[in-house]
Scaffold this motif. Structure first.
Motif, PDB file in Angstrom:
ATOM      1  N   THR A   2     -34.740  28.572 -99.107  1.00 23.12           N
ATOM      2  CA  THR A   2     -33.839  28.430-100.253  1.00 23.12           C
ATOM      3  C   THR A   2     -34.447  27.520-101.320  1.00 23.12           C
ATOM      4  O   THR A   2     -33.906  27.392-102.406  1.00 23.12           O
ATOM      5  CB  THR A   2     -32.483  27.847 -99.808  1.00 23.12           C
ATOM      6  N   HIS A   3     -35.539  26.861-100.989  1.00 21.78           N
ATOM      7  CA  HIS A   3     -36.282  26.036-101.958  1.00 21.78           C
ATOM      8  C   HIS A   3     -37.696  25.829-101.405  1.00 21.78           C
ATOM      9  O   HIS A   3     -37.953  26.060-100.217  1.00 21.78           O
ATOM     10  CB  HIS A   3     -35.590  24.684-102.215  1.00 21.78           C
ATOM     11  N   THR A   4     -38.606  25.379-102.282  1.00 22.23           N
ATOM     12  CA  THR A   4     -39.963  25.159-101.773  1.00 22.23           C
ATOM     13  C   THR A   4     -40.129  23.730-101.244  1.00 22.23           C
ATOM     14  O   THR A   4     -41.256  23.298-100.953  1.00 22.23           O
ATOM     15  CB  THR A   4     -41.059  25.489-102.819  1.00 22.23           C
ATOM     16  N   SER A   5     -39.025  23.002-101.070  1.00 19.05           N
ATOM     17  CA  SER A   5     -39.109  21.699-100.381  1.00 19.05           C
ATOM     18  C   SER A   5     -39.669  21.899 -98.975  1.00 19.05           C
ATOM     19  O   SER A   5     -40.245  20.973 -98.390  1.00 19.05           O
ATOM     20  CB  SER A   5     -37.730  21.057-100.277  1.00 19.05           C
ATOM     21  N   SER A   6     -39.498  23.110 -98.428  1.00 12.11           N
ATOM     22  CA  SER A   6     -40.060  23.413 -97.110  1.00 12.11           C
ATOM     23  C   SER A   6     -41.577  23.208 -97.098  1.00 12.11           C
ATOM     24  O   SER A   6     -42.149  22.784 -96.088  1.00 12.11           O
ATOM     25  CB  SER A   6     -39.731  24.865 -96.729  1.00 12.11           C
ATOM     26  N   PHE A  23     -34.968  32.110-102.280  1.00 13.86           N
ATOM     27  CA  PHE A  23     -33.904  33.107-102.099  1.00 13.86           C
ATOM     28  C   PHE A  23     -32.567  32.417-101.844  1.00 13.86           C
ATOM     29  O   PHE A  23     -32.475  31.540-100.980  1.00 13.86           O
ATOM     30  CB  PHE A  23     -34.241  34.010-100.901  1.00 13.86           C
ATOM     31  N   ARG A  24     -31.553  32.815-102.574  1.00 17.76           N
ATOM     32  CA  ARG A  24     -30.205  32.291-102.297  1.00 17.76           C
ATOM     33  C   ARG A  24     -29.193  33.396-102.475  1.00 17.76           C
ATOM     34  O   ARG A  24     -29.305  34.202-103.407  1.00 17.76           O
ATOM     35  CB  ARG A  24     -29.857  31.138-103.248  1.00 17.76           C
ATOM     36  N   ASN A  25     -28.222  33.390-101.596  1.00 21.51           N
ATOM     37  CA  ASN A  25     -27.235  34.467-101.602  1.00 21.51           C
ATOM     38  C   ASN A  25     -26.218  34.247-102.721  1.00 21.51           C
ATOM     39  O   ASN A  25     -25.090  33.857-102.478  1.00 21.51           O
ATOM     40  CB  ASN A  25     -26.557  34.511-100.238  1.00 21.51           C
ATOM     41  N   HIS A  47     -37.729  31.586-108.840  1.00 25.37           N
ATOM     42  CA  HIS A  47     -39.003  30.887-108.609  1.00 25.37           C
ATOM     43  C   HIS A  47     -38.848  29.404-108.890  1.00 25.37           C
ATOM     44  O   HIS A  47     -38.164  29.020-109.829  1.00 25.37           O
ATOM     45  CB  HIS A  47     -40.099  31.475-109.508  1.00 25.37           C
ATOM     46  N   GLN A  48     -39.503  28.611-108.069  1.00 22.95           N
ATOM     47  CA  GLN A  48     -39.448  27.167-108.248  1.00 22.95           C
ATOM     48  C   GLN A  48     -40.849  26.584-108.322  1.00 22.95           C
ATOM     49  O   GLN A  48     -41.812  27.174-107.816  1.00 22.95           O
ATOM     50  CB  GLN A  48     -38.795  26.506-107.020  1.00 22.95           C
ATOM     51  N   VAL A  49     -40.930  25.414-108.934  1.00 28.84           N
ATOM     52  CA  VAL A  49     -42.089  24.553-108.700  1.00 28.84           C
ATOM     53  C   VAL A  49     -41.525  23.208-108.282  1.00 28.84           C
ATOM     54  O   VAL A  49     -40.729  22.615-109.015  1.00 28.84           O
ATOM     55  CB  VAL A  49     -42.968  24.371-109.956  1.00 28.84           C
ATOM     56  N   GLU A  50     -41.859  22.767-107.090  1.00 31.85           N
ATOM     57  CA  GLU A  50     -41.467  21.427-106.684  1.00 31.85           C
ATOM     58  C   GLU A  50     -42.711  20.546-106.692  1.00 31.85           C
ATOM     59  O   GLU A  50     -43.839  21.038-106.699  1.00 31.85           O
ATOM     60  CB  GLU A  50     -40.829  21.456-105.288  1.00 31.85           C
ATOM     61  N   GLY A  51     -42.494  19.252-106.709  1.00 33.77           N
ATOM     62  CA  GLY A  51     -43.629  18.322-106.748  1.00 33.77           C
ATOM     63  C   GLY A  51     -43.400  17.165-105.803  1.00 33.77           C
ATOM     64  O   GLY A  51     -42.243  16.826-105.492  1.00 33.77           O
ATOM     65  N   PRO A 100     -29.841  15.689-100.074  1.00 34.95           N
ATOM     66  CA  PRO A 100     -29.945  15.038 -98.766  1.00 34.95           C
ATOM     67  C   PRO A 100     -31.310  14.397 -98.516  1.00 34.95           C
ATOM     68  O   PRO A 100     -31.420  13.465 -97.729  1.00 34.95           O
ATOM     69  CB  PRO A 100     -29.722  16.194 -97.780  1.00 34.95           C
ATOM     70  N   PHE A 101     -32.346  14.892 -99.217  1.00 31.18           N
ATOM     71  CA  PHE A 101     -33.715  14.457 -98.900  1.00 31.18           C
ATOM     72  C   PHE A 101     -34.266  13.426 -99.870  1.00 31.18           C
ATOM     73  O   PHE A 101     -35.417  13.023 -99.752  1.00 31.18           O
ATOM     74  CB  PHE A 101     -34.644  15.676 -98.831  1.00 31.18           C
ATOM     75  N   THR A 102     -33.482  13.019-100.883  1.00 36.89           N
ATOM     76  CA  THR A 102     -33.957  11.970-101.795  1.00 36.89           C
ATOM     77  C   THR A 102     -32.882  10.895-101.946  1.00 36.89           C
ATOM     78  O   THR A 102     -31.690  11.179-101.895  1.00 36.89           O
ATOM     79  CB  THR A 102     -34.302  12.544-103.194  1.00 36.89           C
ATOM     80  N   GLY A 105     -34.096  18.670-110.619  1.00 34.41           N
ATOM     81  CA  GLY A 105     -33.568  17.652-109.724  1.00 34.41           C
ATOM     82  C   GLY A 105     -34.735  16.811-109.212  1.00 34.41           C
ATOM     83  O   GLY A 105     -35.864  17.299-109.092  1.00 34.41           O
ATOM     84  N   CYS A 106     -34.458  15.542-108.892  1.00 35.61           N
ATOM     85  CA  CYS A 106     -35.557  14.672-108.469  1.00 35.61           C
ATOM     86  C   CYS A 106     -35.024  13.467-107.695  1.00 35.61           C
ATOM     87  O   CYS A 106     -33.817  13.296-107.552  1.00 35.61           O
ATOM     88  CB  CYS A 106     -36.339  14.192-109.686  1.00 35.61           C
ATOM     89  N   GLY A 107     -35.918  12.646-107.222  1.00 40.35           N
ATOM     90  CA  GLY A 107     -35.500  11.420-106.546  1.00 40.35           C
ATOM     91  C   GLY A 107     -36.629  10.827-105.733  1.00 40.35           C
ATOM     92  O   GLY A 107     -37.737  11.387-105.674  1.00 40.35           O
ATOM     93  N   ALA A 146     -40.095  12.980-105.391  1.00 37.12           N
ATOM     94  CA  ALA A 146     -40.160  14.444-105.375  1.00 37.12           C
ATOM     95  C   ALA A 146     -39.311  14.968-106.524  1.00 37.12           C
ATOM     96  O   ALA A 146     -38.406  14.290-107.004  1.00 37.12           O
ATOM     97  CB  ALA A 146     -39.641  14.990-104.047  1.00 37.12           C
ATOM     98  N   PHE A 147     -39.643  16.167-106.955  1.00 37.89           N
ATOM     99  CA  PHE A 147     -38.816  16.820-107.988  1.00 37.89           C
ATOM    100  C   PHE A 147     -38.913  18.321-107.780  1.00 37.89           C
ATOM    101  O   PHE A 147     -39.823  18.808-107.090  1.00 37.89           O
ATOM    102  CB  PHE A 147     -39.290  16.427-109.398  1.00 37.89           C
ATOM    103  N   GLY A 148     -37.944  19.047-108.311  1.00 34.69           N
ATOM    104  CA  GLY A 148     -37.972  20.500-108.160  1.00 34.69           C
ATOM    105  C   GLY A 148     -37.293  21.165-109.340  1.00 34.69           C
ATOM    106  O   GLY A 148     -36.238  20.710-109.789  1.00 34.69           O
ATOM    107  N   MET A 149     -37.943  22.220-109.857  1.00 31.48           N
ATOM    108  CA  MET A 149     -37.350  22.919-111.011  1.00 31.48           C
ATOM    109  C   MET A 149     -37.420  24.427-110.817  1.00 31.48           C
ATOM    110  O   MET A 149     -38.258  24.937-110.068  1.00 31.48           O
ATOM    111  CB  MET A 149     -38.103  22.524-112.287  1.00 31.48           C
TER     112      MET A 149
HETATM  113  N1  PHE Z   1     -34.944  21.280-103.567  1.00 28.93           N
HETATM  114  C1  PHE Z   1     -34.023  21.014-104.652  1.00 28.93           C
HETATM  115  C2  PHE Z   1     -33.376  22.340-105.058  1.00 28.93           C
HETATM  116  O1  PHE Z   1     -33.856  23.369-104.705  1.00 28.93           O
HETATM  117  C3  PHE Z   1     -34.719  20.435-105.851  1.00 28.93           C
HETATM  118  C4  PHE Z   1     -35.244  19.061-105.592  1.00 28.93           C
HETATM  119  C5  PHE Z   1     -36.554  18.898-105.169  1.00 28.93           C
HETATM  120  C6  PHE Z   1     -34.452  17.962-105.763  1.00 28.93           C
HETATM  121  C7  PHE Z   1     -37.045  17.641-104.936  1.00 28.93           C
HETATM  122  C8  PHE Z   1     -34.940  16.704-105.542  1.00 28.93           C
HETATM  123  C9  PHE Z   1     -36.227  16.539-105.129  1.00 28.93           C
HETATM  124  O2  PHE Z   1     -32.385  22.365-105.740  1.00 28.93           O
END
Ligand code: PHE
Length: 340
Positions: free
Chosen positions: A166-170, A192-194, A206-210, A248-250, A281-283, A304-307
Motif C-alpha cells: 500500500t506504500h513503498t515504506s516496505s 495499490f489501495r482499494n 505511484h509513490q516516491v518515499e525517502g 505509525p512509523f514516524t 507526509g513525513c517525520g 522519512a517522507f513519502g509523496m
Molecule cells: N507511507 C506514507 C503513505 O503512504 C507516507 C509517509 C512516508 C509518511 C514516510 C511519513 C514518512 O501515506
C-alpha cells in the motif's frame, strides 16, 4: 538454333510483370512442357553431334536464367497483394517521424530522482507483492490498525499475510534490514489501495518515499531537505509549511504544504482558496521501527517522507483529472516533453 537461343535469352532477361498473374503467364509461356524453352530442348535431339556440347551448354544456361528470372519476378510481389500503386511518388521526401514522448508520471519521477540525486540519494526498489511484516508490522502498525482493513489493502488469495503493497515504506524496511547506516535512499514504485476511482484517487498509483538514517539526523535536516526539494520542483519562490500529523512509523509526523504554484498563494480552486497545497507526509523514523530492522535507535536517528507522483504531477502540470494518466490518450500524452 543458335540465333533462337540468343534471341530468347535476351527476351527473357528483359521480362517485366506488373501483377503476380502475369508472372504465372510468363512461366507457362517459357517453362511449361510446351513452353518456348522446353520446345528448344525437344529440338536438341536433332542437333548435329559436333554442336551438341556447345548448344547444350547454351540451352542449360537459358533454362537456368529463365527460372531465376521468373523466381525474381515472383518474389518481387510476395507480401504484396495489390499491384504497385503508381500514384505514390517514391522520390518525394519522407514524412517527418514524430519521436515518442515520456509519460508525464515518468517525467516527474525522473525529476524527483534527479533532485534527490543531487544531494546524495540513490534509488532502491522492492517487490509489489509484499508480506504483512514489511508493509505493516515492522512499520509499527498495531494488529488492529484500520489501514490493514479490507477497505484499503488488496490481499492475495484471502491470505492476510500476503498483499499488494500500500506504500513503498516496505522498501524502507527491506533497506534498513540489509544495510548499515548511513542510509540515504529514495524508493519510487507502484502502490495499490482499494479505493474508488475518481478524479483525485485511483486504486493504483505511484509513490516516491525517502529515507535518511545516520547519527545526529534531526528534524531540521528534514525541513531543509524538503524546502530544497519543493523549490527545485515548483520554483525558487516556493514557500513550505509543516502541519502536525500522524503515521505509525514516524514520530513526530508532519504533512508538508507548498505555496500554490498556480495562483502564487493568492487563492484559486486548486488550493481551495487557501494558498497552500499538501504534497507529502513525513517525520522522524520511530525508534521502534529502527529497532525492528536491527538498527540501534540509541545510536542512530533518521527521517522519512513519502509523496504520490500523481499528485505532484497534477500540481506541476495543472492536470485536473488523475484518470487521464491511465487512459493513454495520445492527445493528452503528446503535450508532455522532457529531456530526462
Ligand atoms: N507511507 C506514507 C503513505 O503512504 C507516507 C509517509 C512516508 C509518511 C514516510 C511519513 C514518512 O501515506
Amino acid at each position: 538454333m543458335f540465333d533462337r537461343i540468343k534471341q530468347l535469352t535476351e527476351e527473357i532477361s528483359s521480362l517485366k510483370a506488373e501483377m503476380p498473374e502475369e508472372v504465372e503467364q510468363l512461366r507457362l509461356r517459357y517453362l511449361s512442357k510446351k513452353g518456348l524453352v522446353s520446345v528448344l530442348f525437344e529440338e536438341f535431339r536433332n542437333v548435329p553431334a559436333e554442336h551438341k556440347k556447345e548448344i547444350g551448354q547454351l540451352l542449360n544456361h537459358l533454362k537456368v536464367s529463365a527460372q531465376e528470372k521468373i523466381e525474381n519476378l515472383k518474389t518481387s510481389f510476395s507480401g504484396e497483394e495489390k499491384p504497385a500503386d503508381k500514384s505514390v511518388d517514391l522520390s518525394r521526401p519522407v514524412d517527418h517521424m514524430e519521436p515518442g514522448t515520456r509519460h508525464p508520471l515518468s517525467i516527474v519521477r525522473n525529476e524527483i530522482i534527479r533532485i534527490f540525486g543531487q544531494i546524495g540519494y540513490t534509488v532502491a526498489e522492492g517487490p509489489e507483492i509484499e508480506d504483512d511484516w514489511h508493509n505493516f508490522s515492522a512499520l509499527n502498525f498495531a494488529p488492529e490498525h484500520p489501514a490493514r482493513d479490507m477497505q484499503d489493502t488488496f490481499f492475495i488469495a484471502r491470505d492476510p499475510e500476503i498483499l499488494l503493497r500500500t506504500h513503498t515504506s516496505s522498501v524502507q524496511i527491506r533497506t534498513m534490514e540489509t544495510e548499515k547506516p548511513p542510509i540515504r535512499k529514495i524508493f519510487p514504485g507502484r502502490v495499490f489501495r482499494n479505493e474508488a476511482i475518481s478524479a483525485r484517487a485511483h486504486c493504483i498509483f505511484h509513490q516516491v518515499e525517502g529515507l535518511y538514517v545516520d547519527k545526529n539526523v534531526s528534524f531540521t535536516d528534514l525541513k531543509q531537505t524538503l524546502l530544497y526539494f519543493a523549490r527545485e520542483m515548483f520554483g525558487e519562490n516556493t514557500q513550505i509549511r509543516l502541519r502536525p500529523s500522524f503515521f505509525p512509523f514516524t514520530e513526530p509526523s508532519g504533512e508538508l504544504d507548498v505555496s500554490c504554484n498556480i495562483c502564487g498563494g493568492k487563492g484559486c480552486n486548486i488550493c481551495k482558496y487557501t494558498g497552500w497545497v499538501e504534497i507529502l507526509g513525513c517525520g522522524m523514523v520511530d525508534p521502534a521501527v529502527l529497532d525492528n530492522c536491527g538498527i540501534d535507535s540509541k545510536v542512530y536517528t533518521g527521517f522519512a517522507f513519502g509523496m504520490g507522483i500523481e499528485r505532484i504531477t497534477l500540481l506541476k502540470y495543472q492536470v485536473k483529472d488523475l484518470r487521464l494518466f491511465f487512459e493513454n490518450d495520445l492527445r493528452f500524452l503528446k503535450q508532455f516533453t522532457s529531456t530526462i
